[in-house]
Design an enzyme around this catalytic site. Structure first.
Site, PDB file in Angstrom:
ATOM      1  N   SER A 444       1.831 -10.835  -3.789  1.00 35.39           N
ATOM      2  CA  SER A 444       1.203 -11.894  -3.000  1.00 35.39           C
ATOM      3  C   SER A 444      -0.213 -12.173  -3.504  1.00 35.39           C
ATOM      4  O   SER A 444      -0.899 -11.278  -3.984  1.00 35.39           O
ATOM      5  CB  SER A 444       1.171 -11.502  -1.524  1.00 35.39           C
ATOM      6  N   CYS A 654       3.516   1.706  -1.675  1.00 35.35           N
ATOM      7  CA  CYS A 654       2.103   1.943  -1.461  1.00 35.35           C
ATOM      8  C   CYS A 654       1.900   2.998  -0.387  1.00 35.35           C
ATOM      9  O   CYS A 654       2.737   3.179   0.485  1.00 35.35           O
ATOM     10  CB  CYS A 654       1.394   0.654  -1.086  1.00 35.35           C
ATOM     11  N   HIS A 705      -7.168  -2.997   0.254  1.00 35.98           N
ATOM     12  CA  HIS A 705      -7.369  -3.051   1.704  1.00 35.98           C
ATOM     13  C   HIS A 705      -8.826  -3.254   2.071  1.00 35.98           C
ATOM     14  O   HIS A 705      -9.188  -3.217   3.233  1.00 35.98           O
ATOM     15  CB  HIS A 705      -6.820  -1.798   2.374  1.00 35.98           C
TER      16      HIS A 705
HETATM   17  N1  GLN Z   1       5.125  -7.932  -2.808  1.00 34.32           N
HETATM   18  C1  GLN Z   1       4.432  -7.627  -1.611  1.00 34.32           C
HETATM   19  C2  GLN Z   1       3.063  -8.271  -1.644  1.00 34.32           C
HETATM   20  O1  GLN Z   1       2.476  -8.332  -2.669  1.00 34.32           O
HETATM   21  C3  GLN Z   1       4.297  -6.143  -1.411  1.00 34.32           C
HETATM   22  C4  GLN Z   1       3.577  -5.815  -0.133  1.00 34.32           C
HETATM   23  C5  GLN Z   1       3.596  -4.350   0.250  1.00 34.32           C
HETATM   24  O2  GLN Z   1       3.775  -3.476  -0.533  1.00 34.32           O
HETATM   25  N2  GLN Z   1       3.387  -4.032   1.474  1.00 34.32           N
HETATM   26  O3  GLN Z   1       2.539  -8.695  -0.647  1.00 34.32           O
HETATM   27 ZN    ZN Z   2       2.090  -2.314  -1.222  1.00 33.25          ZN
END
Ligand code: GLN
Ligand code: ZN
Length: 763
Positions: A444, A654, A705
């Site tokens: 994203s 993650c 984050h």
């Molecule tokens: N592909 C998703 C993004 O980039 C992955 C999000 C995630 O790992 N929570 O938003």
């Molecule tokens: Zn992630």
């Protein structure tokens, strides 16, 4: 005396996510600190009053938090890492700095680590301990909130993370000690919190020790004995020793030895544990029966729960039992009555559901029904409940014969790529021509207010599908151009068409329903709105192919197709509880497999199947883990294995600790895995290095984050660390998660620095 009732915690984001809105406004400087504090007080007040009106006896206090209850405790007992020392003047700023990091007024400090709270999607801030750690009560939040409720005439039951759980979910920040050894230092500060509560008139305190549902070492068992003996000696408070997310099993004996006034057990997760606990329960201890599921949205099956309650009542007597939610309702959405969209949540399905507010009523009704002299109203509620449960059980909505046929036809070959990794990666390198240390992102790109406003206008019918599509295509093109300018190697389309990585897919799959306001806190002010899986899952048509192929048509660089994996879709949904979770997961896997195959057919060469939720589903007990992981790996492989060797499959995870699951991560056999690593300064990589993880890997080099822009040097340093433990030819360079929550400016600067770092590594 009637049977007492207890709620373990109430959602604190507010009925309409007021907390999120207030916090974000405060962080952006749009409202004052006072306004933020008032918004928070208003949420607490309405939660308390709601539970009081419903008739709950043990109403939780101190379950409110601006970010996370573990961080609250760290702040209160001054487990504040040294790097925040310059920020100590303002408690709230200090608190948010610990959560977010801080980059202002010439100060630049990173955030504390964050990880998942047991097997939930709620994240807590990991306490950091040093060898000479000191604890000192500097702020008694629990007491503050106790007083606040008293002013409303409500004597709450303050909730605290237990001392042993607190230490065990933290992390040593230097070598030479084990954090459990800090117990002696922690206890005085902890007990001071309790003593003040006692002096204010508190009777019960709920001390959460979910660690008791895990495998314990003798040293930890000893810590438990010591901690609870000290607490009992120091105060006359009635301690509700609270366990959840699993059964006590062997630890029931230990829990009994601690002689709490009340022991709470999770009878949703471990209904079989009741007898064993009753057998060892000390005479002076009451049992809190967690029969109303705090983590799922299905209506309680009153008849089943009543059987359990009656059983306990017959053995203990009704004074010694309490009817309760299984865990905090923090993990439930707020109120089913806020749902009015019969299209996304059909009335037939809504009839089967119950959110936090309804669960409070369920607890009260169950206690009344089991108490011997139920009111007319409760009797009526039981009748309705029985009818609703029966309606769901026999509904044709939950069954799809096509799906069942396909499931029966799955062979072991479905979970196998054509060739082993060595052959595949060679074919992929021939196809993709990537440099060493290839750069990419996790999917994203910033979701600006503008992008979100298009979606909401489209949903409200204010713009046509053609207009909406055109706007998104414009956004995709801009996103592709920016990535080209920055010089990234594998591009993404940016996910601007997606509200949420699970909801987006769920909306296009059969068997899913959606709430309008079913928000659940994930981390800090962030909430998620999990879909409801009520029936068999299938994919009527392609879900992402148009967007991805459009993005690919704009560039010569490879564009990575972006999908959410079956384990994550399952884990981040409210899952039907009328068939094994693994069955539902396999159904989703087949649907994602169809999408992967369609993307390949459309010319996409790199496909990422995100599985950030694999680890959070891990059972708390070691003995149950392999079964879960085997099923999870199989589901991922089913989704990934329909393609040819030269198609590169990525996965992303993650905030995972990998040490205990590395073997299964390797069994997933993704060609490339990207993981979180920045916040832990690459310490995560140890597991991969030790295991000699064979496939390619992208350890996240910066923490998304936080709005902080990482420097080139800092990322080079992290990459050097990575290159020391892994083969440089294995390494990818990427942020540690998607960039959706970030702003464009910081994103561009961060990615530019990241690409520079990769170039330095190549030389
Ligand atoms: N592909 C998703 C993004 O980039 C992955 C999000 C995630 O790992 N929570 O938003
Ligand atoms: Zn992630």
């Amino acid at each position: 005396m009637s049977i007492r009732t207890s709620i373990l915690g109430y959602p604190r984001v507010g009925a309409n996510r007021e907390l999120k809105k207030a916090e974000e406004a405060y962080w952006a400087g749009r409202i004052s600190k006072d306004e933020l504090l008032q918004a928070a007080a208003q949420i607490r007040r309405s939660n308390w009053l709601l539970q009081k009106e419903a008739g709950i006896d043990l109403i939780p206090g101190n379950d409110f938090s601006f970010y996370d209850q573990t961080l609250d405790l760290s702040l209160c007992i001054d487990a504040v890492p040294e790097r925040y020392n310059t920020l100590r003047d303002d408690r709230l700023e200090l608190y948010f700095a610990m959560a977010h990091g801080y980059q202002k007024n010439g100060i630049d400090v990173t955030a504390m680590e964050m990880t998942k709270w047991f097997d939930t999607n709620y994240h807590y801030i990991v306490p950091e301990f040093v060898k000479n750690q000191e604890f000192k009560l500097t702020y008694n939040k629990a007491a503050q909130e106790f007083k606040e409720a008293l002013e409303l005439g409500i004597k709450t039951k303050p909730v605290l993370v237990g001392p042993v759980t607190y230490l065990l979910i933290g992390k040593e920040k230097e070598a030479g000690f084990n954090r459990i050894e800090l117990l002696d230092r922690l206890l005085p500060a902890y007990i001071e919190i309790l003593k003040e509560l006692e002096s204010l008139g508190a009777e019960f305190v709920q001390i959460d020790e979910p660690i008791l549902c895990t495998d314990l070492t003798p040293q930890v068992e000893e810590a438990y004995r010591k901690a609870y003996a000290a607490i009992a000696k120091a105060t006359g408070l009635k301690i509700i020793l609270t366990t959840y997310f699993g059964g006590l099993a062997d630890n029931a004996v230990l829990a009994a030895e601690l002689k709490p006034a009340v022991l709470h057990i999770d009878l949703v997760r471990a209904p079989e544990s009741l007898d064993g606990v009753i057998d060892v329960l000390p005479a002076g201890t009451a049992l809190s029966l967690g029969v109303v599921d705090g983590r799922n949205i299905w209506k309680n099956d009153f008849r089943k729960s009543l059987e359990i309650i009656e059983d306990a009542k017959s053995k203990l007597g009704q004074e010694r039992i309490i009817v309760a939610t299984s865990c905090s309702l923090l993990h439930s959405p707020f109120d089913l009555e806020n749902e009015h969209n019969g299209k996304s949540l059909p009335a037939q399905v809504k009839r089967w559901l119950s959110f936090a507010r309804q669960k409070v009523a369920e607890v009260v009704t169950l206690a009344d029904l089991a108490g011997g002299a139920p009111s007319e109203c409760s009797k009526e509620a039981l009748k309705c409940n029985t009818a609703d449960i029966e309606d769901r059980r026999t509904s044709p909505l939950t069954n799809n014969d096509e799906v069942k046929k396909r499931m029966a036809a799955v062979t072991p070959d479905f979970a196998k790529r054509k060739s082993p990794f060595g052959e595949r990666i060679a074919a992929q390198h021939r196809e993709l021509y990537l440099p060493l240390f290839p750069t990419t992102t996790i999917g994203s790109f910033p979701q600006t207010t503008e992008v979100r406003s298009w979606r909401s206008k489209f949903k409200k019918g204010e713009i046509t599908r053609e207009e909406y599509t055109a706007l998104l295509k414009g956004e995709i093109e801009r996103t592709i151009r920016i990535q080209e300018e920055i010089g990234l190697d594998v591009l993404v389309h940016g996910e601007s068409e997606r509200n949420d990585m699970v909801e987006y897919f769920g909306e296009q799959l059969s068997g899913f329903a959606f709430t309008q306001n079913g928000w659940v806190q994930s981390y800090g002010s962030r909430c998620v709105k999990p879909p409801v899986i009520y029936g068999d899952v299938s994919r009527p048509k392609a879900m992402t192919v148009d967007w991805i192929t459009y993005a690919q048509s704009l560039t010569d660089k490879p564009v990575k197709g972006m999908l959410t994996g079956p384990v994550t879709i399952l884990q981040w949904s409210f899952v039907r509880n009328d068939q094994p979770r693994a069955v539902t997961m396999k159904q989703i896997a087949l649907a994602i497999r169809d999408e992967v195959v369609d993307l390949e057919k459309a010319g996409i060469k790199v496909i990422q199947i995100d599985e950030p939720a694999i680890r959070e589903g891990l059972p708390l007990r070691k003995a149950d883990r392999d079964e879960y992981l085997d099923k999870a790996v199989e589901a991922f492989r089913i989704s990934a294995s329909g393609v040819k060797d030269s198609t590169q499959i990525h996965t992303h995870m993650c905030y995972s600790q990998f040490n205990d699951i590395i073997r299964h991560i390797a069994l997933m056999d993704a060609d490339v895995i990207t993981i979180e690593c920045a916040r832990s300064q690459m310490s995560l990589l140890g597991a991969f290095a030790e295991f000699r993880y064979p496939n390619e890997i992208g350890p996240g080099v910066y923490d998304i984050h936080s709005p902080r822009v990482p420097s080139v040097d800092e990322m080079v340093a992290l990459l050097r660390k990575a290159a020391q433990v892994l083969n440089p030819a294995q390494l990818w360079v990427n942020p540690d998660c998607g960039l959706k929550t970030r702003g464009w400016e910081e994103t561009k600067s961060s990615l530019q620095n990241m690409v520079r770092a990769a170039r330095i590594m190549r030389n």
